[in-house]
Design an enzyme around this catalytic site. Structure first.
Site, PDB file in Angstrom:
ATOM      1  N   ASP A   1       0.837  -1.215   0.000  1.00 29.95           N
ATOM      2  CA  ASP A   1       0.000   0.000   0.000  1.00 29.95           C
ATOM      3  C   ASP A   1       0.865   1.256   0.000  1.00 29.95           C
ATOM      4  O   ASP A   1       0.413   2.314  -0.432  1.00 29.95           O
ATOM      5  CB  ASP A   1      -0.884   0.037   1.265  1.00 29.95           C
ATOM      6  CG  ASP A   1      -1.757  -1.212   1.365  1.00 29.95           C
ATOM      7  OD1 ASP A   1      -1.965  -1.709   2.497  1.00 29.95           O
ATOM      8  OD2 ASP A   1      -2.176  -1.720   0.297  1.00 29.95           O
TER       9      ASP A   1
ATOM     10  N   LYS B   1      19.114   7.009   7.061  1.00 33.11           N
ATOM     11  CA  LYS B   1      19.016   5.555   6.803  1.00 33.11           C
ATOM     12  C   LYS B   1      20.392   4.952   6.966  1.00 33.11           C
ATOM     13  O   LYS B   1      21.382   5.541   6.564  1.00 33.11           O
ATOM     14  CB  LYS B   1      18.518   5.309   5.366  1.00 33.11           C
ATOM     15  CG  LYS B   1      17.147   5.867   5.029  1.00 33.11           C
ATOM     16  CD  LYS B   1      16.912   5.861   3.520  1.00 33.11           C
ATOM     17  CE  LYS B   1      17.744   6.941   2.839  1.00 33.11           C
ATOM     18  NZ  LYS B   1      17.490   7.029   1.384  1.00 33.11           N
TER      19      LYS B   1
ATOM     20  N   ASP C   1      18.786   2.536  -3.910  1.00 40.07           N
ATOM     21  CA  ASP C   1      19.932   2.168  -4.752  1.00 40.07           C
ATOM     22  C   ASP C   1      21.140   1.731  -3.935  1.00 40.07           C
ATOM     23  O   ASP C   1      22.153   1.316  -4.506  1.00 40.07           O
ATOM     24  CB  ASP C   1      20.325   3.361  -5.651  1.00 40.07           C
ATOM     25  CG  ASP C   1      20.926   4.499  -4.846  1.00 40.07           C
ATOM     26  OD1 ASP C   1      22.131   4.775  -4.983  1.00 40.07           O
ATOM     27  OD2 ASP C   1      20.179   5.091  -4.052  1.00 40.07           O
TER      28      ASP C   1
HETATM   29  O1  LIG Z   1      26.350  11.689   0.523  1.00 38.35           O
HETATM   30  C1  LIG Z   1      25.152  11.707   0.728  1.00 38.35           C
HETATM   31  O2  LIG Z   1      24.618  12.468   1.570  1.00 38.35           O
HETATM   32  C2  LIG Z   1      24.338  10.707  -0.021  1.00 38.35           C
HETATM   33  O3  LIG Z   1      25.070  10.100  -1.022  1.00 38.35           O
HETATM   34  C3  LIG Z   1      23.149  11.163  -0.784  1.00 38.35           C
HETATM   35  O4  LIG Z   1      22.825  12.414  -0.666  1.00 38.35           O
HETATM   36  C4  LIG Z   1      22.100  10.104  -0.597  1.00 38.35           C
HETATM   37  O5  LIG Z   1      20.844  10.553  -0.867  1.00 38.35           O
HETATM   38  P1  LIG Z   1      19.687   9.430  -1.055  1.00 38.35           P
HETATM   39  O6  LIG Z   1      20.235   8.418  -2.023  1.00 38.35           O
HETATM   40  O7  LIG Z   1      19.420   8.855   0.312  1.00 38.35           O
HETATM   41  O8  LIG Z   1      18.525  10.221  -1.642  1.00 38.35           O
HETATM   42 MG   LIG Z   2      20.170   6.831  -3.078  1.00 38.63          MG
END
Ligand SMILES: O=C(O)[C@H](O)[C@H](O)COP(=O)(O)O
Ligand SMILES: [Mg+2]
Length: 309
Positions: A24, A229, A254
């Site tokens: 959802d 995260k 990713d």
């Molecule tokens: O270095 C960083 O802060 C991260 O690579 C980047 O900004 C990750 O962003 P996300 O893939 O969580 O959108």
């Molecule tokens: Mg990312």
């Protein structure tokens, strides 16, 4: 026990339909999934429209601390992706909420020394947290001979700083790292918005937030508390906001060590990896891989095959 390998969905419209029907709510990472810098990946707008047309809730969850949630809403809108600010969770916001509402340092030593960009400043300001550093132009210079004495005797430091918060800083330098280190030596708490090693941008990689804070880790021997995260601080905030049924929620990302780990540790119903950002198939196929997604596609827009089935 061998990790079960992920189910590859690209090109299988039946499997994609079944995948979408299981959930959802879809939590979307941004960098490397929706875009690379300001380059929006093809078919992303249509894919999100397809999910929303099927009644799915879409939430954006990014570790990029250079922008505030409002900045991200502007970027999403400019990319043709409608969103509400409360559907956007970014590590600058997560960090500001943690400092203001959980850490709650007693005044006057509740000020934050920021290593990072305006996104962190905006979110700290919104939470009423005082700060120094960040985008202050006075710090965008070479260290001068007199700075060494000023840092050593504390005359160049703000006595009210009780936290060092390190995020992605495109203007990092020796002076800022020296100041951050001196604050930490004086007992300031060490926080990081996130620890991503690299930033996917312009179809290659650049130093990530984690590579900005690593000199301070090296000097202090201390790992920061990281609020992005895979920390579950953001998952708890999202659950609180949307009353998630975690079993019917999927994380799309990713990076294995942030996005997919975030979904697995959050006990979500599923995780979908895309190959347009940092992690590759080899990362989860290698012997003893700690983090394996449940599903993967080459690119997010592969989910559009659901339209044809
Ligand atoms: O270095 C960083 O802060 C991260 O690579 C980047 O900004 C990750 O962003 P996300 O893939 O969580 O959108
Ligand atoms: Mg990312």
């Amino acid at each position: 026990m061998a990790q079960t390998q992920p189910k590859y969905l690209t090109g299988d419209s039946g499997a994609i339909n079944e995948f979408i029907g299981q959930f959802d709510v879809f939590l979307f990472d941004c960098d490397g999934v929706l875009w690379s810098g300001d380059h929006l990946f093809e078919g992303v707008v249509e894919t999100l429209e397809l999910l929303r047309a099927r009644g799915k809730r879409v939430v954006f969850v990014t570790n990029n601390s250079t922008k505030s949630r409002q900045d991200y809403q502007k970027k999403l809108t400019a990319m043709g992706i409608p969103s509400r600010v409360d559907e956007i969770f970014a590590s600058a916001y997560s960090s500001a909420v943690y400092i203001a509402r959980i850490l709650r340092l007693p005044e006057p030593r509740n000020k934050v020394f920021v290593i990072g960009e305006s996104g962190i400043e905006t979110e700290l300001r919104a939470e009423g947290v005082p700060f120094v550093g960040g985008t202050d132009p006075a710090l965008r210079r070479d260290i001068a001979p007199e700075d060494f004495a000023g840092l050593a005797d504390g005359s160049l430091l703000d006595p009210d700083v009780g936290v060092v918060l390190a995020g992605l800083d495109f203007h990092i330098n020796y002076l800022k790292l020296s100041m951050g280190f001196q604050y930490l030596r004086r007992g300031a708490k060490f926080l990081a918005t996130n620890l991503d090693s690299t930033l996917p941008m312009s179809h290659t990689f650049f130093p990530g937030a984690g590579s900005i804070s690593v000199p301070l880790v090296n000097m202090t021997g201390e790992a920061p508390i990281a609020l992005g995260k895979p920390s579950q601080a953001m998952m708890d905030a999202i659950e609180g906001k949307f009353q998630l049924d975690r079993a019917r929620t999927c994380m799309v990302g990713d990076r294995l060590d942030t996005d997919i780990k975030f979904g697995i540790q959050g006990k979500l119903g599923g995780t979908l990896a895309v190959l347009t950002g940092v992690s590759s198939k080899g990362d989860w196929e290698q012997e003893g891989a700690e983090v394996v997604p449940a599903y993967y596609v080459d690119k997010l827009s592969d989910l559009r095959a659901a339209e044809t089935s």
